[in-house]
Design a protein around this motif. Structure first.
Motif, PDB file in Angstrom:
ATOM      1  N   LEU A 104      58.975 -11.372 -22.174  1.00 40.39           N
ATOM      2  CA  LEU A 104      58.345 -11.002 -23.438  1.00 40.39           C
ATOM      3  C   LEU A 104      59.314 -10.471 -24.489  1.00 40.39           C
ATOM      4  CD1 LEU A 104      55.115  -9.274 -22.053  1.00 40.39           C
ATOM      5  CD2 LEU A 104      55.388 -11.616 -22.893  1.00 40.39           C
ATOM      6  N   TYR A 165      45.741  -3.065 -26.145  1.00 38.45           N
ATOM      7  CA  TYR A 165      45.712  -4.111 -27.176  1.00 38.45           C
ATOM      8  C   TYR A 165      44.607  -5.105 -26.869  1.00 38.45           C
ATOM      9  CZ  TYR A 165      50.341  -2.327 -28.337  1.00 38.45           C
ATOM     10  OH  TYR A 165      51.384  -1.511 -28.697  1.00 38.45           O
ATOM     11  N   SER A 167      42.884  -9.010 -28.793  1.00 36.28           N
ATOM     12  CA  SER A 167      43.020 -10.008 -29.853  1.00 36.28           C
ATOM     13  C   SER A 167      42.018  -9.714 -30.966  1.00 36.28           C
ATOM     14  CB  SER A 167      42.768 -11.411 -29.291  1.00 36.28           C
ATOM     15  OG  SER A 167      41.409 -11.545 -28.903  1.00 36.28           O
ATOM     16  N   LEU A 226      49.271 -10.302 -20.962  1.00 38.04           N
ATOM     17  CA  LEU A 226      49.302 -10.752 -22.358  1.00 38.04           C
ATOM     18  C   LEU A 226      48.502 -12.034 -22.544  1.00 38.04           C
ATOM     19  CD1 LEU A 226      50.374 -10.563 -25.266  1.00 38.04           C
ATOM     20  CD2 LEU A 226      52.392 -11.847 -24.489  1.00 38.04           C
ATOM     21  N   GLN A 227      48.651 -12.980 -21.620  1.00 35.14           N
ATOM     22  CA  GLN A 227      47.917 -14.233 -21.744  1.00 35.14           C
ATOM     23  C   GLN A 227      46.402 -13.994 -21.706  1.00 35.14           C
ATOM     24  OE1 GLN A 227      49.355 -17.264 -22.492  1.00 35.14           O
ATOM     25  NE2 GLN A 227      51.063 -15.850 -22.771  1.00 35.14           N
ATOM     26  N   LEU A 230      45.497 -12.598 -25.168  1.00 34.20           N
ATOM     27  CA  LEU A 230      45.563 -13.624 -26.214  1.00 34.20           C
ATOM     28  C   LEU A 230      44.413 -14.615 -26.106  1.00 34.20           C
ATOM     29  CD1 LEU A 230      49.404 -14.368 -26.312  1.00 34.20           C
ATOM     30  CD2 LEU A 230      48.063 -12.998 -27.915  1.00 34.20           C
ATOM     31  N   VAL A 242      55.696  -5.625 -27.295  1.00 33.25           N
ATOM     32  CA  VAL A 242      55.112  -6.941 -27.581  1.00 33.25           C
ATOM     33  C   VAL A 242      54.585  -7.037 -29.008  1.00 33.25           C
ATOM     34  CG1 VAL A 242      54.430  -7.229 -25.175  1.00 33.25           C
ATOM     35  CG2 VAL A 242      52.760  -6.390 -26.811  1.00 33.25           C
ATOM     36  N   THR A 243      54.435  -5.913 -29.698  1.00 28.85           N
ATOM     37  CA  THR A 243      53.754  -5.938 -31.000  1.00 28.85           C
ATOM     38  C   THR A 243      54.534  -6.696 -32.065  1.00 28.85           C
ATOM     39  OG1 THR A 243      54.736  -3.798 -31.566  1.00 28.85           O
ATOM     40  CG2 THR A 243      52.571  -3.778 -30.528  1.00 28.85           C
ATOM     41  N   ASP A 245      56.454  -9.463 -31.734  1.00 27.40           N
ATOM     42  CA  ASP A 245      56.395 -10.913 -31.584  1.00 27.40           C
ATOM     43  C   ASP A 245      54.970 -11.460 -31.557  1.00 27.40           C
ATOM     44  OD1 ASP A 245      59.198 -11.117 -31.480  1.00 27.40           O
ATOM     45  OD2 ASP A 245      59.192 -10.587 -29.363  1.00 27.40           O
ATOM     46  N   PHE A 246      53.985 -10.571 -31.451  1.00 31.60           N
ATOM     47  CA  PHE A 246      52.589 -11.002 -31.444  1.00 31.60           C
ATOM     48  C   PHE A 246      51.816 -10.138 -32.445  1.00 31.60           C
ATOM     49  CE2 PHE A 246      54.425 -12.020 -27.342  1.00 31.60           C
ATOM     50  CZ  PHE A 246      54.047 -13.343 -27.171  1.00 31.60           C
ATOM     51  N   ASP A 248      49.324 -10.516 -34.291  1.00 28.82           N
ATOM     52  CA  ASP A 248      47.862 -10.587 -34.362  1.00 28.82           C
ATOM     53  C   ASP A 248      47.179  -9.704 -33.326  1.00 28.82           C
ATOM     54  OD1 ASP A 248      47.809 -12.277 -36.519  1.00 28.82           O
ATOM     55  OD2 ASP A 248      47.732 -14.106 -35.315  1.00 28.82           O
ATOM     56  N   LEU A 249      47.960  -9.088 -32.449  1.00 32.54           N
ATOM     57  CA  LEU A 249      47.358  -8.150 -31.508  1.00 32.54           C
ATOM     58  C   LEU A 249      46.845  -6.925 -32.258  1.00 32.54           C
ATOM     59  CD1 LEU A 249      49.873  -8.122 -28.509  1.00 32.54           C
ATOM     60  CD2 LEU A 249      47.653  -9.269 -28.616  1.00 32.54           C
TER      61      LEU A 249
END
Length: 301
Positions: A104, A165, A167, A226-227, A230, A242-243, A245-246, A248-249
């Motif tokens: 990640l 977190y 989605s 994470l998967q 998401l 992780v925030t 690179d992702f 939209d979380l």
């Protein structure tokens, strides 16, 4: 003790076959067999049990193989130091870290390292088991706790926290929790309690479980957690790195987080002057600075 015979013994023990060892050493099977017999005679011990499917080490053979394995790793370390150029960065660098951090955070940033050092060969070993750096199981490690092994140079890189977190789609469909007791209306996604993980994460999950989430999905690594998040399956316990690179979380219940988890970079004292280690260390530090800068820009620091 004859070093050449030990080298041949190690190859045979590693291959489990006189023929395969001979192919590796460019020696005939009979030549390998003679050297093994001579070594057994000099030690007055049987080193292998012979059977139709190959060779199995005896108890005495296991003792000798442990010693030759340690010697081999030390020789590899010495060779690595000799090969290191004072001006160039090239060759193999074996990096170990956890599956979550490696997939990640680290792996997505490796293009920056290769852009600068295209001749570097990185062997990324992702596992929760702590590899033995002094015994040369890896060259450098990034660990979620301070290394306890002796003869290591270590540097604290940063701290991370485990947070909650979800989605945006999940929140839109299921609502945003406003207090911890609201967890009882949501599916919790977290690491399996039996999986190797930092204590801070385990304690946070234990606390969350007391609020009886309506459903549960456990995975043995953070990539899987994470998967699940998401794909809108629920609220996940994830490391805060992780925030970036992702984006939209959605950060859920921001007042709920684990204790700080220190992240350390470590490598053997004998590789202190390795140009590959220095290049990797510099790369990681630069990426952390960039990571923090972007988080500040996103208002998350």
């Amino acid at each position: 003790m004859d070093w050449d015979k030990l080298r041949i013994f190690h190859a045979v023990a590693d291959a489990g076959s006189l023929t395969h060892a001979g192919d590796k050493l460019n020696l005939s099977q009979s030549a390998v067999s003679r050297q093994i017999r001579a070594l057994e005679e000099s030690l007055n011990s049987t080193l292998f049990h012979r059977h139709a499917r190959g060779l199995i080490l005896t108890e005495q053979g296991e003792l000798l193989f442990d010693a030759t394995s340690a010697m081999s790793k030390r020789l590899d370390a010495a060779a690595a130091r000799i090969r290191d150029s004072k001006e160039e960065v090239f060759g193999e660098l074996r990096v170990t870290t956890t599956f979550g951090f490696g997939t990640l955070w680290l792996a997505p940033r490796l293009p920056h390292l290769y852009e600068k050092y295209p001749d570097l060969k990185v062997d990324l070993m992702l596992e929760e088991r702590v590899l033995d750096l002094p015994m040369r199981e890896a060259d450098v490690a990034i660990r979620m706790k301070e290394p306890s092994q002796a003869d290591l140079i270590r540097k604290r890189l940063m701290t991370v926290q485990m947070q909650l977190y979800a989605s945006r789609s999940y929140i839109e469909s299921n609502g945003m929790p406003t207090e911890l007791s609201d967890i009882s209306s949501h599916r919790l996604i977290c690491q399996n309690p039996s999986a190797a993980q930092v204590g801070a994460s385990a304690l946070l999950v234990q606390n969350l479980m007391t609020f009886n989430p309506s459903s549960l999905l456990t995975v043995n690594n953070y990539f899987g957690v994470l998967q699940g998040v998401l794909h809108n399956l629920g609220i996940g316990v994830l490391p805060d790195y992780v925030t970036q690179d992702f984006p939209d979380l959605v950060h859920v219940l921001p007042q709920i987080e684990s204790a700080d988890v220190p992240v350390f970079l470590a490598f053997p004292e004998e590789l202190r002057h390795s140009q590959r280690i220095a290049a990797f260390k510099e790369f990681v530090q630069e990426e952390i600075i960039s990571h923090r800068k972007q988080l500040r820009q996103m208002g998350k620091l």
